[in-house]
Scaffold this motif. Structure first.
Motif, PDB file in Angstrom:
ATOM      1  N   ARG A  43       0.123  -8.614 -14.790  1.00  0.00           N
ATOM      2  CA  ARG A  43       0.929  -7.676 -15.560  1.00  0.00           C
ATOM      3  C   ARG A  43       2.276  -7.443 -14.877  1.00  0.00           C
ATOM      4  O   ARG A  43       2.326  -7.175 -13.687  1.00  0.00           O
ATOM      5  CB  ARG A  43       0.178  -6.342 -15.631  1.00  0.00           C
ATOM      6  CG  ARG A  43       0.161  -5.731 -17.000  1.00  0.00           C
ATOM      7  CD  ARG A  43      -0.703  -4.481 -17.030  1.00  0.00           C
ATOM      8  NE  ARG A  43      -0.310  -3.667 -18.182  1.00  0.00           N
ATOM      9  CZ  ARG A  43      -0.621  -3.970 -19.432  1.00  0.00           C
ATOM     10  NH1 ARG A  43      -1.331  -5.030 -19.701  1.00  0.00           N
ATOM     11  NH2 ARG A  43      -0.205  -3.194 -20.427  1.00  0.00           N
ATOM     12  N   GLY A  44       3.354  -7.602 -15.622  1.00  0.00           N
ATOM     13  CA  GLY A  44       4.674  -7.371 -15.053  1.00  0.00           C
ATOM     14  C   GLY A  44       5.382  -8.637 -14.603  1.00  0.00           C
ATOM     15  O   GLY A  44       6.597  -8.625 -14.406  1.00  0.00           O
ATOM     16  N   ALA A  45       4.645  -9.735 -14.441  1.00  0.00           N
ATOM     17  CA  ALA A  45       5.275 -10.993 -14.022  1.00  0.00           C
ATOM     18  C   ALA A  45       6.077 -11.588 -15.182  1.00  0.00           C
ATOM     19  O   ALA A  45       5.669 -11.485 -16.343  1.00  0.00           O
ATOM     20  CB  ALA A  45       4.203 -11.981 -13.568  1.00  0.00           C
ATOM     21  N   ALA A  46       7.208 -12.207 -14.848  1.00  0.00           N
ATOM     22  CA  ALA A  46       8.006 -12.864 -15.883  1.00  0.00           C
ATOM     23  C   ALA A  46       7.219 -14.012 -16.487  1.00  0.00           C
ATOM     24  O   ALA A  46       6.551 -14.754 -15.767  1.00  0.00           O
ATOM     25  CB  ALA A  46       9.311 -13.370 -15.285  1.00  0.00           C
ATOM     26  N   MET A  47       7.252 -14.110 -17.802  1.00  0.00           N
ATOM     27  CA  MET A  47       6.547 -15.215 -18.467  1.00  0.00           C
ATOM     28  C   MET A  47       7.302 -15.604 -19.739  1.00  0.00           C
ATOM     29  O   MET A  47       8.207 -14.904 -20.166  1.00  0.00           O
ATOM     30  CB  MET A  47       5.100 -14.823 -18.781  1.00  0.00           C
ATOM     31  CG  MET A  47       4.918 -13.515 -19.510  1.00  0.00           C
ATOM     32  SD  MET A  47       4.593 -13.616 -21.285  1.00  0.00           S
ATOM     33  CE  MET A  47       3.377 -14.845 -21.466  1.00  0.00           C
ATOM     34  N   THR A  48       6.938 -16.756 -20.289  1.00  0.00           N
ATOM     35  CA  THR A  48       7.560 -17.202 -21.528  1.00  0.00           C
ATOM     36  C   THR A  48       6.493 -17.539 -22.563  1.00  0.00           C
ATOM     37  O   THR A  48       5.399 -17.977 -22.219  1.00  0.00           O
ATOM     38  CB  THR A  48       8.445 -18.457 -21.301  1.00  0.00           C
ATOM     39  OG1 THR A  48       7.704 -19.412 -20.536  1.00  0.00           O
ATOM     40  CG2 THR A  48       9.724 -18.103 -20.564  1.00  0.00           C
ATOM     41  N   ALA A  49       6.825 -17.291 -23.811  1.00  0.00           N
ATOM     42  CA  ALA A  49       5.956 -17.667 -24.932  1.00  0.00           C
ATOM     43  C   ALA A  49       6.817 -18.442 -25.930  1.00  0.00           C
ATOM     44  O   ALA A  49       8.051 -18.375 -25.872  1.00  0.00           O
ATOM     45  CB  ALA A  49       5.348 -16.429 -25.579  1.00  0.00           C
ATOM     46  N   LEU A  77      15.222  -9.295 -17.380  1.00  0.00           N
ATOM     47  CA  LEU A  77      14.993 -10.745 -17.282  1.00  0.00           C
ATOM     48  C   LEU A  77      16.280 -11.545 -17.449  1.00  0.00           C
ATOM     49  O   LEU A  77      16.369 -12.685 -17.013  1.00  0.00           O
ATOM     50  CB  LEU A  77      13.949 -11.183 -18.318  1.00  0.00           C
ATOM     51  CG  LEU A  77      12.542 -10.644 -18.059  1.00  0.00           C
ATOM     52  CD1 LEU A  77      11.612 -11.005 -19.216  1.00  0.00           C
ATOM     53  CD2 LEU A  77      11.980 -11.187 -16.746  1.00  0.00           C
ATOM     54  N   VAL A  78      17.280 -10.928 -18.075  1.00  0.00           N
ATOM     55  CA  VAL A  78      18.578 -11.587 -18.231  1.00  0.00           C
ATOM     56  C   VAL A  78      19.207 -11.882 -16.870  1.00  0.00           C
ATOM     57  O   VAL A  78      19.984 -12.819 -16.723  1.00  0.00           O
ATOM     58  CB  VAL A  78      19.498 -10.676 -19.082  1.00  0.00           C
ATOM     59  CG1 VAL A  78      20.931 -11.156 -19.053  1.00  0.00           C
ATOM     60  CG2 VAL A  78      18.976 -10.599 -20.498  1.00  0.00           C
ATOM     61  N   TYR A  79      18.821 -11.076 -15.868  1.00  0.00           N
ATOM     62  CA  TYR A  79      19.418 -11.232 -14.529  1.00  0.00           C
ATOM     63  C   TYR A  79      18.495 -11.965 -13.561  1.00  0.00           C
ATOM     64  O   TYR A  79      18.952 -12.581 -12.613  1.00  0.00           O
ATOM     65  CB  TYR A  79      19.774  -9.847 -13.946  1.00  0.00           C
ATOM     66  CG  TYR A  79      20.557  -9.011 -14.922  1.00  0.00           C
ATOM     67  CD1 TYR A  79      21.902  -9.310 -15.194  1.00  0.00           C
ATOM     68  CD2 TYR A  79      19.961  -7.958 -15.611  1.00  0.00           C
ATOM     69  CE1 TYR A  79      22.614  -8.575 -16.128  1.00  0.00           C
ATOM     70  CE2 TYR A  79      20.666  -7.221 -16.541  1.00  0.00           C
ATOM     71  CZ  TYR A  79      21.990  -7.530 -16.798  1.00  0.00           C
ATOM     72  OH  TYR A  79      22.682  -6.821 -17.730  1.00  0.00           O
ATOM     73  N   THR A  80      17.188 -11.860 -13.782  1.00  0.00           N
ATOM     74  CA  THR A  80      16.252 -12.413 -12.795  1.00  0.00           C
ATOM     75  C   THR A  80      15.730 -13.792 -13.181  1.00  0.00           C
ATOM     76  O   THR A  80      15.136 -14.490 -12.362  1.00  0.00           O
ATOM     77  CB  THR A  80      15.051 -11.477 -12.581  1.00  0.00           C
ATOM     78  OG1 THR A  80      14.427 -11.247 -13.847  1.00  0.00           O
ATOM     79  CG2 THR A  80      15.474 -10.151 -11.992  1.00  0.00           C
ATOM     80  N   GLU A 103      29.209  -5.525 -23.278  1.00  0.00           N
ATOM     81  CA  GLU A 103      28.836  -5.071 -21.927  1.00  0.00           C
ATOM     82  C   GLU A 103      27.821  -6.035 -21.302  1.00  0.00           C
ATOM     83  O   GLU A 103      27.904  -6.369 -20.124  1.00  0.00           O
ATOM     84  CB  GLU A 103      28.229  -3.659 -21.974  1.00  0.00           C
ATOM     85  CG  GLU A 103      29.253  -2.555 -22.214  1.00  0.00           C
ATOM     86  CD  GLU A 103      28.594  -1.217 -22.568  1.00  0.00           C
ATOM     87  OE1 GLU A 103      29.294  -0.198 -22.513  1.00  0.00           O
ATOM     88  OE2 GLU A 103      27.393  -1.196 -22.918  1.00  0.00           O
ATOM     89  N   LEU A 104      26.869  -6.471 -22.109  1.00  0.00           N
ATOM     90  CA  LEU A 104      25.843  -7.392 -21.601  1.00  0.00           C
ATOM     91  C   LEU A 104      26.475  -8.701 -21.136  1.00  0.00           C
ATOM     92  O   LEU A 104      26.178  -9.212 -20.058  1.00  0.00           O
ATOM     93  CB  LEU A 104      24.794  -7.658 -22.680  1.00  0.00           C
ATOM     94  CG  LEU A 104      23.699  -8.648 -22.284  1.00  0.00           C
ATOM     95  CD1 LEU A 104      22.761  -8.039 -21.251  1.00  0.00           C
ATOM     96  CD2 LEU A 104      22.906  -9.114 -23.492  1.00  0.00           C
ATOM     97  N   LYS A 105      27.359  -9.244 -21.976  1.00  0.00           N
ATOM     98  CA  LYS A 105      28.018 -10.517 -21.630  1.00  0.00           C
ATOM     99  C   LYS A 105      28.841 -10.375 -20.356  1.00  0.00           C
ATOM    100  O   LYS A 105      28.889 -11.296 -19.533  1.00  0.00           O
ATOM    101  CB  LYS A 105      28.903 -10.979 -22.787  1.00  0.00           C
ATOM    102  CG  LYS A 105      28.123 -11.570 -23.949  1.00  0.00           C
ATOM    103  CD  LYS A 105      29.072 -12.147 -24.986  1.00  0.00           C
ATOM    104  CE  LYS A 105      28.311 -12.930 -26.042  1.00  0.00           C
ATOM    105  NZ  LYS A 105      29.193 -13.595 -26.997  1.00  0.00           N
ATOM    106  N   ALA A 106      29.478  -9.205 -20.195  1.00  0.00           N
ATOM    107  CA  ALA A 106      30.281  -8.974 -18.997  1.00  0.00           C
ATOM    108  C   ALA A 106      29.378  -8.927 -17.762  1.00  0.00           C
ATOM    109  O   ALA A 106      29.765  -9.379 -16.681  1.00  0.00           O
ATOM    110  CB  ALA A 106      31.073  -7.677 -19.135  1.00  0.00           C
ATOM    111  N   LYS A 110      26.685 -15.967 -17.788  1.00  0.00           N
ATOM    112  CA  LYS A 110      26.034 -17.113 -18.444  1.00  0.00           C
ATOM    113  C   LYS A 110      25.958 -16.943 -19.953  1.00  0.00           C
ATOM    114  O   LYS A 110      25.822 -17.914 -20.693  1.00  0.00           O
ATOM    115  CB  LYS A 110      24.612 -17.283 -17.900  1.00  0.00           C
ATOM    116  CG  LYS A 110      24.546 -18.107 -16.653  1.00  0.00           C
ATOM    117  CD  LYS A 110      23.112 -18.449 -16.328  1.00  0.00           C
ATOM    118  CE  LYS A 110      23.087 -19.411 -15.150  1.00  0.00           C
ATOM    119  NZ  LYS A 110      21.736 -19.688 -14.696  1.00  0.00           N
ATOM    120  N   LEU A 111      25.979 -15.677 -20.402  1.00  0.00           N
ATOM    121  CA  LEU A 111      25.859 -15.413 -21.831  1.00  0.00           C
ATOM    122  C   LEU A 111      27.222 -15.341 -22.528  1.00  0.00           C
ATOM    123  O   LEU A 111      27.299 -15.216 -23.751  1.00  0.00           O
ATOM    124  CB  LEU A 111      25.110 -14.093 -22.060  1.00  0.00           C
ATOM    125  CG  LEU A 111      23.628 -14.079 -21.650  1.00  0.00           C
ATOM    126  CD1 LEU A 111      23.081 -12.655 -21.679  1.00  0.00           C
ATOM    127  CD2 LEU A 111      22.818 -14.978 -22.571  1.00  0.00           C
TER     128      LEU A 111
END
Lengths: 185, 408
Positions: A43-49, A77-80, A103-106, A110-111
């Motif tokens: 629980r809490g670990a980064a994962m992909t589906a 997750l956008v940063y890690t 703000e997110l793109k700044a 990468k985005l």
């Protein structure tokens, strides 16, 4: 072939979300695949589906994917992790964040040149469902950005997917889906 | 009947585990004796939920190990019931002794194997090293490439295994995670149709038939052991394929879905072909189609649907006109060519004309087999076909880090 990659933390419901989406799409006669990268993720670990959707039977079982859509349902997750990995020129990103898209793109260069949409699925889930489970609101935002189905049709189908839950939770999920649909930018 | 029927949608989005659980529910098994292990755990987890919810009448035995799980199956099957279980990897390895007991005692148990790598190093993902252990164990072995196949082949496995002319246990294998945890559309049968396809279990030499006492699990030394083993081998070699064909035909009539002992994709005019098992068969079929369109390679794919009995004659028919064949093994042979290389070589060795054959080891511990990898194999095959001899080493590794590994 439409391909989607979800970035999530184990426990946030990405697998359930991917399977729920597959369920709804399959009910309209299309072929689907929904899977995830497991391991000994806690629980809490980064994962992909992942989701695949096609008009014909899906034979491809490779895990590698160049997604058409990337869903990020945990803001950090956008940063890690690299949510842009294996992207296409026209990959679209729907990202959970309290920030605006600019703000997110700044904050994550990468985005900067990507087609990014933002919505705060965590906040929406907390305010409607009462728990930070951002999977169903993400699908509401996806309906808006993709125009895949009419939102009322989608909500109706989603009620079927969630039918085993208490009515109160189903209603809260419907609100969450609608809010994300309305609020995604 | 004392249990409830479940209403299913015409197409359910199920992963391979759920597909196996529903097939097991629908055939109304008398005894499931099981010990859970990743990635097959959800099969018995779902099954026990169906039982708790009143959809199953049979017994569910939670035991202390996989060795005990199969031992429980053996006892229940000898007693005279329909019996099944599921396992993976280390669990299957621990079960191994009892697999030979089950087939030697001619007990028609159905075992769902969800493929997973064997430790060490510990790994929960899918490869075929566990199921390769079972090759000589005397079980019939069906291989599924997707959740639909898992569902369908379970019915076929019960029907064939329990036939009184066969009376041998059967494995249905699926790829761990790639099938077991990948949800896809599965066309369902309603409960009555599914049950009626397999039919009521008819006991034979059952221990609970007290009017006709029988002995199971006897000791035979050099006086009779060989005759028992020879007869078991004879039945596998001569009696099983006709019954599988019958079951495949009946299933096609019922559902429109056709299964074959050897599956072929784009093979009609193929010059080169990949032979493999599991999900890789379908991925390779897609690549073959693309390479035909884009590069003019006359590519085809041969899928092993029935690993045991080994379809020696059927494969001869399929490979005899090919120029080059790649055998793909998802298991480390640890000091030899891969199993499929050896067995396919055996198939062609006495043909007048035979293809050039090479071997690829891939996908260990769940390592992805990408379409790019498969395309590279087909290009190797094209080069071998054009040269009429090997232009590559006999054995190569696909998708492993570091300098390219090749042998022989």
């Amino acid at each position: 072939m439409l391909e989607i990659r979800w970035h999530s933390r184990a426990g946030q419901g990405a697998v359930t979300g991917a399977k729920g989406l597959a369920d709804i799409i399959a009910s309209t006669g299309k072929h689907v695949q929904a899977f995830a990268f497991y391991g000994s993720a806690k629980r809490g670990a980064a994962m992909t589906a992942y989701n695949r959707v096609d008009d014909k039977e899906i034979l491809n079982h490779e895990k590698f994917m160049k997604p058409d859509y990337v869903f990020v349902i945990d803001p950090a997750l956008v940063y890690t992790t690299d949510v842009t990995i294996n992207h296409k020129d026209n990959t679209k990103y729907i990202i959970t964040t309290h920030m605006s898209t600019d703000e997110l793109k700044a904050s994550q260069p990468k985005l900067a040149d990507k087609e990014v949409y933002t919505v705060d699925c965590i906040k929406i889930a907390q305010e409607t469902i009462g728990r930070p489970i951002p999977n169903t609101p993400m699908l509401g935002a996806f309906m808006k950005i993709s125009g895949m189905y009419d939102i009322e049709f989608f909500k109706d189908k989603m009620k079927g997917v969630l039918s085993k839950l208490p009515q109160k939770i189903i209603d809260a999920n419907m609100q969450a889906i609608q809010r994300a649909y309305d609020e995604v930018k | 009947m004392a249990f409830e029927k479940m209403k299913l949608k015409e197409i359910e989005v199920w992963d391979g585990n759920m597909a196996a659980s529903h097939a097991m529910r629908q055939v109304q098994i008398d005894v499931v004796s099981a010990y859970p292990i990743t990635p097959s755990t959800p099969i018995v987890e779902n099954y026990s939920k169906f039982l708790a919810d009143g959809y199953i009448e049979g017994e569910f035995m939670m035991v202390e190990s996989e060795h005990a799980a199969m031992s429980g199956c053996i006892g229940a099957s000898a007693a005279g019931g329909r019996v099944a279980t599921a396992t993976s990897a280390q669990g299957l390895a621990l079960m191994m002794e009892t697999l030979y007991q089950a087939s030697g005692m001619r007990l028609p148990i159905v075992l769902n194997i969800v493929n997973r790598a064997l430790a060490a190093p510990l790994n929960v993902n899918g490869d075929h090293s566990d199921m390769y252990l079972t090759r000589d164990s005397g079980w019939i072995h069906f291989d599924a490439y997707n959740p639909q196949h898992v569902y369908d082949l379970n019915f076929i496995a019960f029907k064939v295994a329990e036939d009184h002319d066969v009376r041998l246990p059967a494995i249905v294998s699926q790829d761990g995670f790639m099938t077991s945890h990948t949800a896809q559309g599965v066309r369902t049968l309603d409960d009555d149709t599914a049950y009626n396809f397999v039919g009521e279990f008819k006991p034979m030499n059952d221990m609970l038939d007290l009017d006709h006492p029988v002995t199971h699990g006897v000791q035979t030394e050099e006086d009779w052991h060989f005759e028992h083993k020879a007869r078991q081998h004879n039945d596998l070699m001569t009696k099983v394929f006709p019954k599988i064909e019958e079951a495949f035909d009946a299933f096609e009539k019922l559902t429109g879905r056709r299964y074959n002992i050897v599956e072929t994709y784009h093979m009609d005019d193929a010059e080169v072909a990949i032979v493999c098992m599991g999900t890789s068969v379908e991925t390779a079929a897609e690549v073959a189609k693309e390479l035909r369109e884009n590069e003019g390679i006359k590519a085809g794919v041969i899928g092993i649907r029935v690993l045991r009995p080994w379809p020696y004659k059927q494969l001869q028919e399929v490979v005899k006109n090919l120029k080059a064949v790649a055998t793909l093994d998802r298991s480390s042979p640890n000091g030899a060519p891969g199993m499929l290389f050896n067995e396919i070589s055996g198939v062609v060795i006495n043909l007048d004309k035979r293809p050039v054959i090479n071997n690829y080891i891939y996908g260990l511990g769940g390592r992805d087999l990408t379409k790019v990898h498969v395309a590279e194999v087909f290009r190797d095959l094209k080069a071998n076909a054009d040269a009429g001899k090997l232009t590559t080493p006999t054995q190569q590794f696909i998708g492993v880090r570091g300098p390219k590994l090749s042998y022989l």
